[in-house]
Design an enzyme around this catalytic site. Structure first.
Site, mmCIF file in Angstrom:
data_model
loop_
_atom_site.group_PDB
_atom_site.id
_atom_site.type_symbol
_atom_site.label_atom_id
_atom_site.label_comp_id
_atom_site.label_asym_id
_atom_site.label_seq_id
_atom_site.Cartn_x
_atom_site.Cartn_y
_atom_site.Cartn_z
ATOM 1 N N HIS A 196 -6.664 7.197 18.270
ATOM 2 C CA HIS A 196 -5.474 7.934 17.831
ATOM 3 C C HIS A 196 -5.168 7.596 16.363
ATOM 4 O O HIS A 196 -4.365 6.730 16.051
ATOM 5 C CB HIS A 196 -4.295 7.542 18.727
ATOM 6 C CG HIS A 196 -3.114 8.448 18.593
ATOM 7 N ND1 HIS A 196 -2.115 8.509 19.525
ATOM 8 C CD2 HIS A 196 -2.761 9.332 17.636
ATOM 9 C CE1 HIS A 196 -1.203 9.384 19.142
ATOM 10 N NE2 HIS A 196 -1.571 9.893 17.988
ATOM 11 N N ARG B 201 -1.201 15.271 22.858
ATOM 12 C CA ARG B 201 -1.095 14.099 23.729
ATOM 13 C C ARG B 201 -2.153 14.195 24.826
ATOM 14 O O ARG B 201 -2.347 15.263 25.418
ATOM 15 C CB ARG B 201 0.297 14.010 24.376
ATOM 16 C CG ARG B 201 1.390 13.513 23.445
ATOM 17 C CD ARG B 201 1.175 12.080 22.967
ATOM 18 N NE ARG B 201 2.194 11.619 22.032
ATOM 19 C CZ ARG B 201 2.058 11.585 20.707
ATOM 20 N NH1 ARG B 201 0.938 11.995 20.128
ATOM 21 N NH2 ARG B 201 3.031 11.123 19.947
ATOM 22 N N GLN C 72 -2.918 4.670 26.258
ATOM 23 C CA GLN C 72 -3.446 4.133 25.006
ATOM 24 C C GLN C 72 -3.107 2.664 24.888
ATOM 25 O O GLN C 72 -1.927 2.342 25.026
ATOM 26 C CB GLN C 72 -2.890 4.925 23.820
ATOM 27 C CG GLN C 72 -3.470 6.323 23.763
ATOM 28 C CD GLN C 72 -3.105 7.102 22.514
ATOM 29 O OE1 GLN C 72 -3.562 8.205 22.340
ATOM 30 N NE2 GLN C 72 -2.288 6.579 21.650
ATOM 31 N N ASN D 97 3.838 12.936 9.491
ATOM 32 C CA ASN D 97 2.377 12.990 9.596
ATOM 33 C C ASN D 97 1.873 14.340 10.121
ATOM 34 O O ASN D 97 0.730 14.448 10.543
ATOM 35 C CB ASN D 97 1.849 11.832 10.455
ATOM 36 C CG ASN D 97 2.456 11.820 11.849
ATOM 37 O OD1 ASN D 97 3.040 12.813 12.283
ATOM 38 N ND2 ASN D 97 2.303 10.718 12.559
HETATM 39 P P1 NAP Z 1 7.228 20.619 16.568
HETATM 40 O O1 NAP Z 1 7.322 21.104 15.173
HETATM 41 O O2 NAP Z 1 8.455 20.206 17.297
HETATM 42 O O3 NAP Z 1 6.473 21.749 17.387
HETATM 43 C C1 NAP Z 1 6.294 21.705 18.758
HETATM 44 C C2 NAP Z 1 6.176 23.115 19.247
HETATM 45 O O4 NAP Z 1 5.780 23.080 20.611
HETATM 46 C C3 NAP Z 1 7.487 23.901 19.174
HETATM 47 O O5 NAP Z 1 7.230 25.121 18.500
HETATM 48 C C4 NAP Z 1 7.824 24.126 20.637
HETATM 49 O O6 NAP Z 1 8.433 25.334 20.929
HETATM 50 C C5 NAP Z 1 6.432 24.151 21.248
HETATM 51 N N1 NAP Z 1 6.423 23.954 22.691
HETATM 52 C C6 NAP Z 1 7.070 23.020 23.413
HETATM 53 N N2 NAP Z 1 6.780 23.177 24.728
HETATM 54 C C7 NAP Z 1 5.930 24.218 24.805
HETATM 55 C C8 NAP Z 1 5.303 24.874 25.892
HETATM 56 N N3 NAP Z 1 5.505 24.481 27.152
HETATM 57 N N4 NAP Z 1 4.510 25.938 25.616
HETATM 58 C C9 NAP Z 1 4.331 26.368 24.336
HETATM 59 N N5 NAP Z 1 4.907 25.783 23.279
HETATM 60 C C10 NAP Z 1 5.699 24.719 23.514
HETATM 61 O O7 NAP Z 1 6.249 19.370 16.671
HETATM 62 P P2 NAP Z 1 4.989 19.005 15.761
HETATM 63 O O8 NAP Z 1 5.423 18.173 14.623
HETATM 64 O O9 NAP Z 1 4.203 20.246 15.516
HETATM 65 O O10 NAP Z 1 4.224 18.040 16.756
HETATM 66 C C11 NAP Z 1 3.723 18.527 18.004
HETATM 67 C C12 NAP Z 1 3.214 17.363 18.820
HETATM 68 O O11 NAP Z 1 2.056 16.823 18.192
HETATM 69 C C13 NAP Z 1 4.165 16.163 18.924
HETATM 70 O O12 NAP Z 1 5.124 16.337 19.943
HETATM 71 C C14 NAP Z 1 3.222 15.039 19.237
HETATM 72 O O13 NAP Z 1 3.034 14.937 20.628
HETATM 73 C C15 NAP Z 1 1.913 15.477 18.596
HETATM 74 N N6 NAP Z 1 1.614 14.654 17.412
HETATM 75 C C16 NAP Z 1 0.447 13.975 17.408
HETATM 76 C C17 NAP Z 1 0.151 13.153 16.341
HETATM 77 C C18 NAP Z 1 -1.151 12.406 16.263
HETATM 78 O O14 NAP Z 1 -1.242 11.412 15.527
HETATM 79 N N7 NAP Z 1 -2.171 12.831 16.986
HETATM 80 C C19 NAP Z 1 1.045 13.005 15.278
HETATM 81 C C20 NAP Z 1 2.214 13.779 15.290
HETATM 82 C C21 NAP Z 1 2.494 14.578 16.379
HETATM 83 P P3 NAP Z 1 9.907 25.786 20.487
HETATM 84 O O15 NAP Z 1 10.442 24.772 19.524
HETATM 85 O O16 NAP Z 1 9.635 27.117 19.884
HETATM 86 O O17 NAP Z 1 10.707 25.809 21.731
#
Ligand code: NAP
Length: 387
Positions: free
Chosen positions: A334, A286, A315, A147
């Site tokens: 959400h 989040r 939530q 997603n």
């Molecule tokens: P992702 O591809 O794993 O990307 C997460 C990124 O966050 C990575 O680049 C990681 O860095 C970076 N990161 C982690 N800790 C950090 C910090 N302290 N400072 C700066 N950057 C940091 O994940 P994604 O698929 O983009 O999803 C991200 C988040 O979105 C999920 O974890 C989830 O909580 C949220 N989400 C929400 C929904 C919704 O329905 N609203 C749906 C899906 C996901 P590195 O890997 O470079 O270390």
């Protein structure tokens, strides 16, 4: 035979199945980085159906019951004596969705001695105590990327809605039955020319940057690791070493980092106070990354001109949660990652994970968060744990 406990959100208030608005959803077979979309051996649903609510059952019942397993589906997840708590002690697998998270706390994990696998039907496994999962040898897996673009679209929509003052303008038409152009225009701006930044340029954050580039904005980001120089150049990105530098530089900030010890409560009075007066903050990552009351104060003082997103903590939020009534917000429940389009992918991905696990074959590395007592796969890139 395994017992699978699946916690899903309630059916629509006017019943299930709802009338569908469209006859089909586009089929996506590959994501932008080349990863293939879920490839289960089979599916027992039609893409586009409402699968994420209790009666939708993620389309899993026939597959599991034909193989002799037990599937329990409930939305009753909180409070003493919830169905989730009652079913946990002999559960082998728990499936939950971030939209309606069944919080797998350390205490609940203690009370689930048979639990071997926790699947997130979606992306983001912070509702599972990952330290406790590590200690108890529980595998945690999610349907990575299922997603991500759905969320990116929602974030872009909410940025535009805030900056252009869309929701108040719409309310002048529906609620007030008026034609109050000055009232609608007094907080409306163009995104063009603004500085827009993302915290974390992972799958979602980078997709947001790519989608915003055609708006003629200056794009900024921070992340633990810098993107490849070619991507920075292509999108004209300015990299910031830390969140404080980014927060103070942009007109619009969109949060896309996972919730983990480094990010919990990060947007407090101090960080919000360092943003430009009249900045916009969008959080589809989040809810707990932002300090609830600090966000309200920043909107009331005018430090933030708007706040939007779809993630809350906890939530579902209480009926009197202050984000429901704070000024200039564009919050939704959400929902960004549970469009019908996304549901087809994460339901198929959940089935793929179950097929692998039940057959004793490896779960795709990109779906793993915790395995064999340690962060694994996608989890080792995105998360930190206390231990
Ligand atoms: P992702 O591809 O794993 O990307 C997460 C990124 O966050 C990575 O680049 C990681 O860095 C970076 N990161 C982690 N800790 C950090 C910090 N302290 N400072 C700066 N950057 C940091 O994940 P994604 O698929 O983009 O999803 C991200 C988040 O979105 C999920 O974890 C989830 O909580 C949220 N989400 C929400 C929904 C919704 O329905 N609203 C749906 C899906 C996901 P590195 O890997 O470079 O270390």
């Amino acid at each position: 035979m395994a017992k699978i406990v699946c916690v899903l959100y309630d059916d629509p208030v006017d019943g299930y199945p709802p009338t569908s608005a469209r006859d089909e959803v586009p089929h996506i077979s590959t994501y932008p980085d080349g990863q293939t979309a879920p490839e289960p051996a089979d599916i027992d649903f039609t893409p586009g159906e409402l699968l994420g609510s209790v009666s939708g059952e993620l389309g899993l019942r026939r597959f599991l019951e034909d193989a002799g397993h037990t599937l329990v589906v409930t939305s009753d997840k909180d409070g003493p004596d919830s169905a989730f708590d009652r079913e946990l002690p002999d559960a082998d697998v728990v499936i939950s969705q971030p939209f309606w998270p069944a919080y797998l706390t350390a205490d609940r994990i203690e009370r689930a001695p048979r639990l071997q696998l926790a699947i997130t039907a979606g992306v983001g496994s912070d509702h599972v105590d990952l330290d406790a999962a590590k200690q108890h040898g529980i595998t945690v897996a999610e349907v990575t990327q299922s997603n991500s673009l759905s969320v990116a679209e929602h974030a872009v929509m909410q940025i535009l809605a805030l900056v252009r003052n869309y929701l108040p303008a719409h309310r002048w038409v529906t609620d007030e039955r008026g034609w109050n152009i000055a009232d609608a225009a007094r907080r409306a701006y163009d995104v063009q020319g603004m500085s827009v930044g993302v915290m974390a340029a992972g799958r979602i954050g980078l997709a947001v940057l790519r989608r915003l580039a055609p708006f003629d904005v200056q794009l900024h980001y921070t992340d633990k690791q810098r993107l490849a120089p070619g991507i920075e150049q292509e999108l004209g990105l300015t990299y910031h070493e830390d969140i404080r530098s980014l927060a103070g530089s942009v007109d619009v900030l969109s949060i896309h980092a996972p919730l983990h010890p480094e990010t919990e409560g990060l947007f407090d009075d101090d960080l919000l106070g360092s943003m430009k007066r009249g900045a916009y903050l969008v959080n589809t990552a989040r809810g707990a990354i932002c300090d609830r009351d600090a966000v309200v104060r920043a909107l009331e003082s005018g430090r933030l001109a708007g706040y939007a997103g779809d993630v809350w903590h906890p939530q579902p939020p209480e009926r009197d949660h202050p984000w429901r009534d704070m000024p200039n917000h564009g919050m939704t429940p959400h929902v960004s990652g549970t469009t019908l389009s996304a549901q087809a992918r994460y339901a198929a991905g959940t089935r793929e994970i179950l097929e692998s696990w039940l057959a004793g074959s490896p779960i795709r590395d990109e779906y793993l968060i915790v395995q064999r007592g340690a962060l694994a796969g996608a989890g080792s890139a995105a998360y930190t744990t206390r231990s």
